[in-house]
Design a protein around this motif. Structure first.
Motif, short mmCIF file in Angstrom:
data_model
loop_
_atom_site.label_atom_id
_atom_site.label_comp_id
_atom_site.label_asym_id
_atom_site.label_seq_id
_atom_site.Cartn_x
_atom_site.Cartn_y
_atom_site.Cartn_z
N GLU A 318 0.84 -1.21 0.00
CA GLU A 318 0.00 0.00 0.00
C GLU A 318 0.87 1.25 0.00
O GLU A 318 0.55 2.25 -0.65
CB GLU A 318 -0.92 -0.01 1.23
N GLN A 319 2.00 1.18 0.71
CA GLN A 319 2.90 2.33 0.74
C GLN A 319 3.49 2.59 -0.65
O GLN A 319 3.63 3.73 -1.08
CB GLN A 319 4.04 2.07 1.75
N HIS A 320 3.81 1.51 -1.35
CA HIS A 320 4.35 1.65 -2.70
C HIS A 320 3.30 2.29 -3.62
O HIS A 320 3.63 3.15 -4.45
CB HIS A 320 4.76 0.28 -3.26
N ARG A 321 2.04 1.91 -3.45
CA ARG A 321 0.97 2.49 -4.27
C ARG A 321 0.86 3.99 -4.02
O ARG A 321 0.73 4.79 -4.94
CB ARG A 321 -0.36 1.80 -3.96
N ARG A 322 0.92 4.37 -2.73
CA ARG A 322 0.79 5.79 -2.39
C ARG A 322 1.98 6.59 -2.93
O ARG A 322 1.80 7.71 -3.44
CB ARG A 322 0.68 5.95 -0.86
N ASP A 323 3.18 6.02 -2.82
CA ASP A 323 4.37 6.71 -3.34
C ASP A 323 4.26 6.89 -4.85
O ASP A 323 4.65 7.94 -5.39
CB ASP A 323 5.63 5.90 -3.00
N THR A 324 3.75 5.86 -5.53
CA THR A 324 3.59 5.95 -6.98
C THR A 324 2.60 7.04 -7.35
O THR A 324 2.84 7.85 -8.25
CB THR A 324 3.11 4.60 -7.55
N GLU A 325 1.48 7.11 -6.65
CA GLU A 325 0.47 8.12 -6.94
C GLU A 325 1.00 9.53 -6.68
O GLU A 325 0.71 10.46 -7.43
CB GLU A 325 -0.79 7.86 -6.13
N ARG A 326 1.77 9.68 -5.60
CA ARG A 326 2.34 11.00 -5.29
C ARG A 326 3.30 11.46 -6.38
O ARG A 326 3.33 12.63 -6.76
CB ARG A 326 3.04 10.98 -3.92
N HIS A 327 4.09 10.52 -6.88
CA HIS A 327 5.04 10.85 -7.93
C HIS A 327 4.30 11.21 -9.23
O HIS A 327 4.68 12.15 -9.93
CB HIS A 327 5.99 9.67 -8.17
N ILE A 328 3.24 10.48 -9.54
CA ILE A 328 2.43 10.79 -10.71
C ILE A 328 1.82 12.19 -10.58
O ILE A 328 1.83 12.99 -11.52
CB ILE A 328 1.32 9.74 -10.91
N GLN A 329 1.31 12.48 -9.39
CA GLN A 329 0.72 13.80 -9.13
C GLN A 329 1.75 14.90 -9.31
O GLN A 329 1.47 15.96 -9.90
CB GLN A 329 0.13 13.84 -7.73
N LEU A 330 2.96 14.67 -8.82
CA LEU A 330 4.03 15.67 -8.94
C LEU A 330 4.38 15.94 -10.40
O LEU A 330 4.47 17.10 -10.83
CB LEU A 330 5.27 15.20 -8.18
N LEU A 331 4.56 14.87 -11.18
CA LEU A 331 4.90 15.03 -12.59
C LEU A 331 3.77 15.70 -13.36
O LEU A 331 4.00 16.53 -14.25
CB LEU A 331 5.24 13.67 -13.20
N HIS A 332 2.53 15.34 -13.00
CA HIS A 332 1.36 15.94 -13.68
C HIS A 332 1.29 17.44 -13.38
O HIS A 332 0.96 18.24 -14.27
CB HIS A 332 0.09 15.24 -13.23
N SER A 333 1.59 17.81 -12.14
CA SER A 333 1.56 19.23 -11.77
C SER A 333 2.65 20.03 -12.48
O SER A 333 2.56 21.26 -12.60
CB SER A 333 1.71 19.38 -10.25
N GLN A 334 3.69 19.35 -12.94
CA GLN A 334 4.77 20.00 -13.68
C GLN A 334 4.46 20.11 -15.17
O GLN A 334 5.29 20.57 -15.96
CB GLN A 334 6.07 19.22 -13.49
N GLY A 335 3.25 19.65 -15.55
CA GLY A 335 2.84 19.76 -16.94
C GLY A 335 3.29 18.60 -17.82
O GLY A 335 3.22 18.69 -19.05
N ARG A 336 3.75 17.52 -17.22
CA ARG A 336 4.19 16.36 -17.99
C ARG A 336 2.99 15.62 -18.59
O ARG A 336 1.93 15.55 -17.96
CB ARG A 336 4.99 15.41 -17.12
#
Length: 363
Positions: A318-336
């Motif tokens: 579950e921790q890996h899932r949350r880390d993955t989602e946070r990273h996706i959110q970060l990249l998306h916020s950067q306009g990727r």
């Protein structure tokens, strides 16, 4: 010169006419004469056409040992070895080339031909100093066979301007080396360094197509090294992990990959991805475990055991899932873009789309 010597030196066409004049040829005589007077294919034609049954009538003897690297790579194949950066592709490639050039056993339990052969290793990864560091110590240097050739780009070469494209230039350069050395085994490290242009996949596909052409023309065995984009370490390796994916795999006769164990530091594993000549012995349930070692002055892979791939994948917690989602959110916020995020994270585009959509609804 006596009569027997004269008849032995007559052209096959004359002998055929003489035998026909004496009477009808037997089936055995006719087949023998047809083989002797057979002409090479017309170079003006794009295709060689024969009834399917004639393709089974070759008098060529099969190789005593077709394996170049166990069931992973066979003679006369264009094979792809792919893995992430710094996992050990070049280490294994040099190890395979060294064994083939000496006709010595490679790794237990993988077969190699008993006879030494010339090997061309196109090294576009390491500098001369880096290569020396891998195969020497302060007190000794590894002794490679004279059959093992290492090739690097010539920074002073000016021949490219004589050709219409970089691909034509590379094809001509490779053919020149084949003719001058007589080698029929090539290792290319790696494919991305031999293509040019803004579209990476198109350039790599063009190169693979050209390699298949010269493989058929000269009877070559080719091992091509390639990278994988960043992938999800919780998932098994598949053909989709190859940069360029199925488009490149389609031009290969066989393919295998190196994975990095996520549960035991320092371990690597080999997995068969595609095979036509051999058997599927080392798939998901039975990968080959290795460790990178350097006894004396030779950096190499050392076989340890066989295991299931699942035992060496990252546990999807579950921790890996949350880390993955946070990273996706970060990249998306950067306009990727979704495509960029999927390649960067090693997950599917649909998975990225679902995360982005859900996070957008929660805001």
């Amino acid at each position: 010169m006596n009569y027997d010597q004269l008849t032995n030196h007559r052209p096959a066409e004359i002998e055929l006419i003489r035998d026909m004049a004496r009477g009808a040829l037997s089936a055995k005589q006719k087949k023998k004469m047809e083989q002797e007077i057979e002409r090479p294919p017309d170079t003006r034609e794009a295709f060689i056409i024969k009834p399917a049954s004639q393709w089974l009538q070759s008098d060529e003897q099969p190789h005593d040992n077709q394996c170049l690297f166990g069931d992973f790579w066979y003679r006369d194949e264009l094979c792809i070895l792919f893995a992430d950066t710094n996992v050990g592709k070049s280490i294994l490639a040099v190890q395979i080339g060294d064994a083939l050039s000496k006709g010595e056993p490679l790794l237990h339990p993988f077969e190699t031909p008993p006879q030494a052969q010339k090997v061309l290793y196109f090294d576009f990864e390491l500098s001369a100093q880096q290569f020396e560091k891998r195969y020497s110590t302060r007190h000794s240097r590894y002794v490679f066979s004279d059959n093992f050739y290492r090739l690097v780009f010539n920074p002073h070469a000016t021949g490219q301007k004589r050709f219409n494209s970089y691909a034509e230039y590379m094809n001509n350069a490779i053919e020149n080396v084949l003719v001058s050395t007589g080698a029929r085994t090539l290792i290319i490290d790696n494919i991305t360094c031999l293509r040019t242009g803004t579209e990476a996949t198109a350039g790599a596909v063009s190169l693979m197509r050209n390699l298949q052409t010269i493989k058929q023309k000269y009877g070559l065995s080719i091992l091509v090294l390639a990278h994988t984009p960043k992938r999800n370490p919780a998932r098994p390796i598949t053909r989709n992990d190859l940069q360029g994916s199925k488009m490149l795999i389609n031009f290969a006769d066989s393919a295998f990959a190196i994975g990095e164990s996520q549960t035991q530091a320092g371990l690597r594993y080999l997995k068969q991805i595609k095979q036509r000549s051999g058997q599927q012995l080392y798939g998901t349930a039975n990968v080959c475990l290795f460790r990178v070692v350097k006894p004396l002055n030779f950096l190499k892979m050392e076989f340890i055991d066989n295991a299931a791939e699942a035992a060496h994948l990252m546990a999807y917690t579950e921790q890996h899932r949350r880390d993955t989602e946070r990273h996706i959110q970060l990249l998306h916020s950067q306009g990727r873009s979704i495509r960029f995020i999927a390649d960067e994270m090693g997950v599917s585009r649909m998975a990225v789309h679902r995360v982005v959509k859900r996070l957008g609804e929660e805001m």
